[in-house]
Design a protein around this motif. Structure first.
Motif, PDB file in Angstrom:
ATOM      1  N   LEU A  76      14.993  -3.751 -34.432  1.00 18.25           N
ATOM      2  CA  LEU A  76      15.202  -4.330 -33.107  1.00 18.25           C
ATOM      3  C   LEU A  76      14.182  -5.428 -32.838  1.00 18.25           C
ATOM      4  O   LEU A  76      12.978  -5.189 -32.833  1.00 18.25           O
ATOM      5  CB  LEU A  76      15.089  -3.245 -32.032  1.00 18.25           C
ATOM      6  CG  LEU A  76      15.519  -3.653 -30.624  1.00 18.25           C
ATOM      7  CD1 LEU A  76      17.000  -4.001 -30.607  1.00 18.25           C
ATOM      8  CD2 LEU A  76      15.238  -2.547 -29.645  1.00 18.25           C
ATOM      9  N   SER A  77      14.680  -6.637 -32.674  1.00 18.57           N
ATOM     10  CA  SER A  77      13.833  -7.779 -32.375  1.00 18.57           C
ATOM     11  C   SER A  77      14.538  -8.650 -31.346  1.00 18.57           C
ATOM     12  O   SER A  77      15.660  -8.357 -30.933  1.00 18.57           O
ATOM     13  CB  SER A  77      13.553  -8.587 -33.646  1.00 18.57           C
ATOM     14  OG  SER A  77      14.746  -9.201 -34.084  1.00 18.57           O
ATOM     15  N   VAL A  78      13.893  -9.720 -30.961  1.00 15.95           N
ATOM     16  CA  VAL A  78      14.466 -10.623 -29.967  1.00 15.95           C
ATOM     17  C   VAL A  78      15.763 -11.246 -30.482  1.00 15.95           C
ATOM     18  O   VAL A  78      16.659 -11.561 -29.707  1.00 15.95           O
ATOM     19  CB  VAL A  78      13.434 -11.726 -29.618  1.00 15.95           C
ATOM     20  CG1 VAL A  78      14.004 -12.726 -28.647  1.00 15.95           C
ATOM     21  CG2 VAL A  78      12.185 -11.105 -29.061  1.00 15.95           C
ATOM     22  N   ASP A  79      15.878 -11.368 -31.785  1.00 13.46           N
ATOM     23  CA  ASP A  79      17.051 -12.001 -32.384  1.00 13.46           C
ATOM     24  C   ASP A  79      18.178 -11.016 -32.686  1.00 13.46           C
ATOM     25  O   ASP A  79      19.218 -11.418 -33.210  1.00 13.46           O
ATOM     26  CB  ASP A  79      16.654 -12.706 -33.688  1.00 13.46           C
ATOM     27  CG  ASP A  79      15.592 -13.764 -33.447  1.00 13.46           C
ATOM     28  OD1 ASP A  79      15.644 -14.410 -32.385  1.00 13.46           O
ATOM     29  OD2 ASP A  79      14.717 -13.944 -34.309  1.00 13.46           O
ATOM     30  N   ALA A  80      18.008  -9.747 -32.394  1.00 10.47           N
ATOM     31  CA  ALA A  80      19.023  -8.734 -32.704  1.00 10.47           C
ATOM     32  C   ALA A  80      20.293  -8.977 -31.890  1.00 10.47           C
ATOM     33  O   ALA A  80      20.247  -9.433 -30.750  1.00 10.47           O
ATOM     34  CB  ALA A  80      18.484  -7.340 -32.421  1.00 10.47           C
ATOM     35  N   THR A  81      21.426  -8.670 -32.495  1.00  6.36           N
ATOM     36  CA  THR A  81      22.710  -8.830 -31.823  1.00  6.36           C
ATOM     37  C   THR A  81      23.287  -7.460 -31.495  1.00  6.36           C
ATOM     38  O   THR A  81      22.893  -6.444 -32.068  1.00  6.36           O
ATOM     39  CB  THR A  81      23.710  -9.587 -32.714  1.00  6.36           C
ATOM     40  OG1 THR A  81      23.949  -8.822 -33.896  1.00  6.36           O
ATOM     41  CG2 THR A  81      23.177 -10.966 -33.081  1.00  6.36           C
ATOM     42  N   TRP A  82      24.242  -7.457 -30.585  1.00  2.00           N
ATOM     43  CA  TRP A  82      24.904  -6.209 -30.196  1.00  2.00           C
ATOM     44  C   TRP A  82      25.639  -5.615 -31.387  1.00  2.00           C
ATOM     45  O   TRP A  82      25.645  -4.413 -31.594  1.00  2.00           O
ATOM     46  CB  TRP A  82      25.832  -6.462 -29.016  1.00  2.00           C
ATOM     47  CG  TRP A  82      26.695  -5.301 -28.656  1.00  2.00           C
ATOM     48  CD1 TRP A  82      28.051  -5.283 -28.584  1.00  2.00           C
ATOM     49  CD2 TRP A  82      26.280  -3.963 -28.311  1.00  2.00           C
ATOM     50  NE1 TRP A  82      28.508  -4.036 -28.219  1.00  2.00           N
ATOM     51  CE2 TRP A  82      27.435  -3.204 -28.041  1.00  2.00           C
ATOM     52  CE3 TRP A  82      25.047  -3.338 -28.211  1.00  2.00           C
ATOM     53  CZ2 TRP A  82      27.398  -1.872 -27.683  1.00  2.00           C
ATOM     54  CZ3 TRP A  82      25.015  -2.009 -27.846  1.00  2.00           C
ATOM     55  CH2 TRP A  82      26.166  -1.293 -27.590  1.00  2.00           C
ATOM     56  N   ARG A  83      26.275  -6.453 -32.189  1.00  2.00           N
ATOM     57  CA  ARG A  83      26.993  -5.970 -33.373  1.00  2.00           C
ATOM     58  C   ARG A  83      26.029  -5.276 -34.335  1.00  2.00           C
ATOM     59  O   ARG A  83      26.327  -4.205 -34.856  1.00  2.00           O
ATOM     60  CB  ARG A  83      27.711  -7.124 -34.071  1.00  2.00           C
ATOM     61  CG  ARG A  83      28.554  -6.683 -35.252  1.00  2.00           C
ATOM     62  CD  ARG A  83      29.307  -7.838 -35.852  1.00  2.00           C
ATOM     63  NE  ARG A  83      30.128  -8.519 -34.869  1.00  2.00           N
ATOM     64  CZ  ARG A  83      31.384  -8.199 -34.581  1.00  2.00           C
ATOM     65  NH1 ARG A  83      31.957  -7.206 -35.199  1.00  2.00           N
ATOM     66  NH2 ARG A  83      32.070  -8.889 -33.698  1.00  2.00           N
ATOM     67  N   GLN A  84      24.875  -5.864 -34.536  1.00  2.00           N
ATOM     68  CA  GLN A  84      23.870  -5.259 -35.412  1.00  2.00           C
ATOM     69  C   GLN A  84      23.408  -3.929 -34.831  1.00  2.00           C
ATOM     70  O   GLN A  84      23.264  -2.938 -35.554  1.00  2.00           O
ATOM     71  CB  GLN A  84      22.681  -6.204 -35.581  1.00  2.00           C
ATOM     72  CG  GLN A  84      21.579  -5.653 -36.453  1.00  2.00           C
ATOM     73  CD  GLN A  84      20.348  -6.535 -36.468  1.00  2.00           C
ATOM     74  OE1 GLN A  84      20.253  -7.516 -35.714  1.00  2.00           O
ATOM     75  NE2 GLN A  84      19.383  -6.193 -37.304  1.00  2.00           N
ATOM     76  N   ALA A  85      23.189  -3.900 -33.529  1.00  2.00           N
ATOM     77  CA  ALA A  85      22.748  -2.664 -32.874  1.00  2.00           C
ATOM     78  C   ALA A  85      23.799  -1.572 -33.031  1.00  2.00           C
ATOM     79  O   ALA A  85      23.466  -0.416 -33.303  1.00  2.00           O
ATOM     80  CB  ALA A  85      22.460  -2.920 -31.398  1.00  2.00           C
ATOM     81  N   GLN A  86      25.063  -1.920 -32.867  1.00  2.00           N
ATOM     82  CA  GLN A  86      26.131  -0.930 -33.028  1.00  2.00           C
ATOM     83  C   GLN A  86      26.146  -0.381 -34.448  1.00  2.00           C
ATOM     84  O   GLN A  86      26.304   0.829 -34.649  1.00  2.00           O
ATOM     85  CB  GLN A  86      27.498  -1.559 -32.723  1.00  2.00           C
ATOM     86  CG  GLN A  86      27.764  -1.745 -31.263  1.00  2.00           C
ATOM     87  CD  GLN A  86      29.113  -2.401 -31.035  1.00  2.00           C
ATOM     88  OE1 GLN A  86      29.407  -3.442 -31.590  1.00  2.00           O
ATOM     89  NE2 GLN A  86      29.909  -1.772 -30.204  1.00  2.00           N
ATOM     90  N   ASP A  87      25.996  -1.255 -35.421  1.00  2.00           N
ATOM     91  CA  ASP A  87      25.989  -0.807 -36.816  1.00  2.00           C
ATOM     92  C   ASP A  87      24.809   0.109 -37.113  1.00  2.00           C
ATOM     93  O   ASP A  87      24.960   1.132 -37.785  1.00  2.00           O
ATOM     94  CB  ASP A  87      25.956  -2.014 -37.767  1.00  2.00           C
ATOM     95  CG  ASP A  87      27.238  -2.843 -37.710  1.00  2.00           C
ATOM     96  OD1 ASP A  87      28.260  -2.321 -37.211  1.00  2.00           O
ATOM     97  OD2 ASP A  87      27.204  -4.014 -38.147  1.00  2.00           O
ATOM     98  N   GLU A  88      23.648  -0.256 -36.607  1.00  2.00           N
ATOM     99  CA  GLU A  88      22.442   0.533 -36.865  1.00  2.00           C
ATOM    100  C   GLU A  88      22.465   1.881 -36.146  1.00  2.00           C
ATOM    101  O   GLU A  88      21.945   2.867 -36.649  1.00  2.00           O
ATOM    102  CB  GLU A  88      21.192  -0.253 -36.445  1.00  2.00           C
ATOM    103  CG  GLU A  88      20.930  -1.497 -37.259  1.00  2.00           C
ATOM    104  CD  GLU A  88      20.439  -1.213 -38.661  1.00  2.00           C
ATOM    105  OE1 GLU A  88      19.940  -0.090 -38.908  1.00  2.00           O
ATOM    106  OE2 GLU A  88      20.549  -2.106 -39.516  1.00  2.00           O
ATOM    107  N   LEU A  89      23.066   1.915 -34.957  1.00  2.00           N
ATOM    108  CA  LEU A  89      23.044   3.125 -34.143  1.00  2.00           C
ATOM    109  C   LEU A  89      24.308   3.974 -34.282  1.00  2.00           C
ATOM    110  O   LEU A  89      24.456   4.970 -33.567  1.00  2.00           O
ATOM    111  CB  LEU A  89      22.856   2.752 -32.664  1.00  2.00           C
ATOM    112  CG  LEU A  89      21.541   2.085 -32.307  1.00  2.00           C
ATOM    113  CD1 LEU A  89      21.577   1.567 -30.888  1.00  2.00           C
ATOM    114  CD2 LEU A  89      20.385   3.050 -32.494  1.00  2.00           C
TER     115      LEU A  89
END
Length: 161
Positions: A76-89
């Motif tokens: 999780l960083s300032v450049d993180a996207t919602w799609r990335q967050a969904q994949d990771e979580l």
């Protein structure tokens, strides 16, 4: 009287309640059917509010758990996207428990906070850089003044030696 009857839920209709409460002497003691129906409607409204409050509290607790979980993530960083967050979580229980819109709200809140922190950090760095540059200019002016006083440079001196 109605509080004692655990079978009455917010989804219970008036007719169902009448069937459940017809044997209760306290309910039968209320003479008017209209009064009985009003008592039932008030109780049903109270149950509905309690159910909503409980649901809201559980949702807020789940959102807080997800927020804390997300704060500890390395990706999780300032450049993180919602799609990335969904994949990771995707496999995190707290994420699965929430609606997507609530999880998105948590993500957006975290991103907003991270952007604010980054802006604050950049502003602080700018202030420190300006301070260092101002100090360097003042030191250079002092050096020139000392050289002028010592006679090593004059108005006619050239920059190249």
């Amino acid at each position: 009287m109605l509080e004692d009857c655990a079978q009455i839920t917010p989804a219970t209709t008036w007719l169902e309640a009448c069937g459940m409460l017809e044997i209760d002497s306290r309910f039968s003691a209320v003479e008017s059917i209209r009064d009985r129906e009003e008592i039932f409607a008030e109780h049903k409204h109270k149950l509905t509010l309690q159910a909503r409050n409980l649901e809201r509290q559980q949702r807020n607790e789940a959102m807080a758990k997800l927020r804390e979980k997300m704060k500890t993530q390395d990706w999780l960083s300032v450049d993180a996207t919602w799609r990335q967050a969904q994949d990771e979580l995707a496999e995190v229980a707290d994420f699965k428990q929430l609606d997507k819109i609530d999880a998105l709200r948590v993500f957006e809140d975290l991103m907003h906070g991270m952007h604010r922190e980054e802006e604050h950090s950049l502003a602080r760095k700018r202030v420190l850089r300006r301070r260092a540059e101002r100090k360097a200019r003042n030191d250079f002016r002092s050096l020139l003044a000392e050289a002028k006083q010592a006679g090593t440079i004059t108005a006619g001196s050239s920059w190249a030696s």
